[in-house]
Design an enzyme around this catalytic site. Structure first.
Site, PDB file in Angstrom:
ATOM      1  CE  LYS A   1     -21.777  58.920 117.904  1.00 44.26           C
ATOM      2  NZ  LYS A   1     -22.247  57.000 119.383  1.00 44.26           N
TER       3      LYS A   1
ATOM      4  NE  ARG B   1     -28.364  53.204 120.818  1.00 40.91           N
ATOM      5  CZ  ARG B   1     -27.971  52.710 120.289  1.00 40.91           C
ATOM      6  NH1 ARG B   1     -28.277  51.829 118.617  1.00 40.91           N
ATOM      7  NH2 ARG B   1     -26.564  52.145 119.783  1.00 40.91           N
TER       8      ARG B   1
ATOM      9  CG  HIS C   1     -21.957  73.889 117.775  1.00 44.50           C
ATOM     10  ND1 HIS C   1     -20.901  75.122 117.860  1.00 44.50           N
ATOM     11  CD2 HIS C   1     -22.900  73.456 117.908  1.00 44.50           C
ATOM     12  CE1 HIS C   1     -22.340  75.732 117.836  1.00 44.50           C
ATOM     13  NE2 HIS C   1     -23.233  74.831 117.512  1.00 44.50           N
TER      14      HIS C   1
ATOM     15  CG  ASP D   1     -28.089  73.552 113.081  1.00 47.77           C
ATOM     16  OD1 ASP D   1     -27.428  74.159 113.140  1.00 47.77           O
ATOM     17  OD2 ASP D   1     -28.260  73.297 113.544  1.00 47.77           O
TER      18      ASP D   1
HETATM   19  C1  BG6 Z   1     -27.287  75.968 117.293  1.00 46.86           C
HETATM   20  C2  BG6 Z   1     -27.528  74.925 116.799  1.00 46.86           C
HETATM   21  O1  BG6 Z   1     -25.715  76.478 117.028  1.00 46.86           O
HETATM   22  O2  BG6 Z   1     -26.380  75.489 118.249  1.00 46.86           O
HETATM   23  C3  BG6 Z   1     -29.223  73.867 117.250  1.00 46.86           C
HETATM   24  O3  BG6 Z   1     -27.959  76.079 115.126  1.00 46.86           O
HETATM   25  C4  BG6 Z   1     -28.614  73.228 118.258  1.00 46.86           C
HETATM   26  O4  BG6 Z   1     -29.625  73.465 116.336  1.00 46.86           O
HETATM   27  C5  BG6 Z   1     -27.338  74.269 118.899  1.00 46.86           C
HETATM   28  O5  BG6 Z   1     -29.875  72.877 118.601  1.00 46.86           O
HETATM   29  C6  BG6 Z   1     -27.329  73.205 120.353  1.00 46.86           C
HETATM   30  O6  BG6 Z   1     -26.729  73.889 121.108  1.00 46.86           O
HETATM   31  P1  BG6 Z   1     -27.114  73.635 123.197  1.00 46.86           P
HETATM   32  O7  BG6 Z   1     -26.048  74.335 123.713  1.00 46.86           O
HETATM   33  O8  BG6 Z   1     -28.219  73.440 123.035  1.00 46.86           O
HETATM   34  O9  BG6 Z   1     -25.939  72.267 123.296  1.00 46.86           O
END
Ligand code: BG6
Length: 481
Positions: A331, A461, A241, A236
């Protein structure tokens, strides 16, 4: 770039992402004058909706103050077209509709620019790509295809998707969104690294002890349990990211700021990272606490014995001359005590330090909330003593750039698509390299092979083992906080 007007088709227009992110971003671009004149936006999805229902849906999340007049104007440049995702007839009808709109707006056939924004469930992704190519592709003019994650579940499924997409569209036509690449502080990383001589000179294993990239969310999977349980926290947010952030921290200096130069370097550094070992992972799942339900109590969850991690701390090793031996700790967790995304670079101890106990320097880039860049720095305590104290050199955006508005990631990325700038989109070989790092670990977790999932309380945490885990990799928390 846009030789003529653009028609944007939002596929999956009835979904959550379109409602919460895509349309509000398109509106802001319109409101601030960044959409080309003569733009038209068509929503496409399977649901039956009246024009009014559609307009209500897509404007519900627009939060710009004093923009009522523009919202009314925006409503006039958009409409809804219902259709199936796997049916030529539906796509032919969409094409006829687009042609009519283009004709009404006086757009020459040769100057048709069409942007397809695919905010779709993975199951319909391939049929839609084929349907669009066959029936709706602008043969003259230009086509842009924006694709939202998930881009597969592992190396094999991602490769399959990539091949299907490549049969339909060229790499130049495709924009794979990772919305973290549109965030202000993530876009700032290259500037901080390559426009400051003091950072560029100390950016390696000789000076840096560890890098931590942290993502914390204060809410659980609530309402998204169906999707989340299939994917888990690693797919996810970490594989996409956080790894994107890692690659911008670790890559070599690109030869220019051209998109391909940047992406070449990102791919190169990802290829230096071997698959993550299970021994370099700490996994967790939240349980009920503080009046909040545990993950397994989520009503949208099908498997009530699920072992899907909602928290993970994973260590990547970049095996090249610059980074050998430096842990990159990624993390991420849901249902934690805080909402925060940050990049924390901890430097080594000062050699032969005169001032025993002086804490290590850290450079922190806070991605959200409240963007900031700060350095943990040792200073003489003012006064008659010679004590060292740690203090911050602090660049907080909300005080330094008071009058500037930080754009939403989606505003920035959609504008990039319009300008045909691929710098902040994921290239196909980059995606392949990213999946290679995670696939063996994910398969072990999916197959429950010797995998331990630690519990942690909702709102805490994370697993109790976390501090010990980061310490194992040399992270020194003594006075740094
Ligand atoms: C998305 C995930 O890609 O990014 C979500 O699927 C997550 O689970 C989200 O909450 C977080 O994005 P942002 O921009 O709110 O940090």
């Amino acid at each position: 770039e846009l030789n003529g007007a653009i028609t944007i088709v939002v596929l999956g227009a009835s979904g959550d992402l379109a409602k919460k992110k895509t349309y509000p971003a398109l509106f802001r671009l319109f409101h601030y004058g960044f959409l080309p004149e003569n733009t038209f936006i068509v929503g496409y999805a399977r649901s039956k909706m009246t024009h009014e229902e559609y307009l209500d849906r897509i404007t519900r999340f627009i939060k710009v103050k004093g923009a009522e007049e523009d919202i009314e104007k925006f409503k006039k440049i958009t409409s809804y077209h219902q259709g199936q995702y796997d049916d030529d007839k539906s796509f032919q009808s969409l094409n006829d509709y687009l042609k009519t709109l283009e004709k009404e707006r006086g757009i020459d056939v040769g100057k048709r620019n069409r942007m397809f924004y695919m905010a779709l469930p993975p199951s319909v992704f391939i049929p839609v790509a084929h349907g669009l190519k066959k029936n709706v592709y602008a043969k003259e003019g230009s086509t842009r295809v924006v694709v939202e994650k998930p881009f597969g579940m592992d190396s094999a499924s991602s490769k399959h998707l990539a091949q299907s997409l490549a049969q339909c569209f060229s790499e130049e036509e495709v924009y794979r969104i990772d919305h973290y690449l549109g965030k202000e502080m993530v876009k700032n990383l290259m500037v901080v690294r390559f426009a400051n001589i003091f950072f560029s000179q100390i950016w390696d294993r000789k000076y840096i002890d560890s890098v931590q990239i942290t993502f914390k969310e204060p809410f659980g999977s609530e309402g998204r349990g169906g999707y989340f349980d299939e994917f888990g926290i690693i797919r996810d947010v970490i594989q996409n990211h956080l790894l994107q952030v890692l690659s911008l921290v670790a890559m070599e200096r690109p030869i220019s700021t051209e998109a391909e130069a940047i992406r070449d370097e990102k791919v190169k550094v990802l290829k230096c990272i071997p698959p993550i070992e299970l021994s370099d992972a700490l996994l967790g799942q939240y349980v009920a606490a503080n009046g909040k339900p545990g993950y397994l109590e989520d009503e949208t969850l099908k498997d009530k014995n699920s072992l899907t991690p909602t928290f993970a701390a994973l260590v990547c090793w970049v095996q090249n001359e610059r980074w050998e031996g430096v842990p990159f700790i990624l993390k991420a967790g849901k249902a934690l005590n805080d909402a925060k995304v940050e990049i924390r670079i901890q430097f080594r101890n000062v050699a032969g330090n005169l001032y025993k106990g002086a804490a290590r320097n850290e450079l922190v880039l806070r991605v959200q909330p409240e963007e900031a860049v700060y350095i943990k720095f040792n200073n003489k305590e003012p006064g008659l003593s010679y004590h060292t104290i740690q203090t911050d050199l602090d660049l907080s955006y909300h005080s330094r750039y008071k009058d500037l508005e930080i754009p939403d990631a989606y505003d920035s990325l959609l504008l990039d698509v319009m300008r045909r700038d691929h710098s902040n989109f994921v290239r196909s070989d980059e995606l392949e390299a990213a999946w290679k790092i995670f696939t063996p670990l994910l398969h072990k977790i999916d197959g429950r092979e010797g995998v331990k999932i630690e519990n942690y309380a909702y709102g805490s945490r994370g697993p109790a083992q976390l501090d010990g885990f980061v310490k194992r990799y040399g992270y020194d928390k003594s006075e740094a906080h």
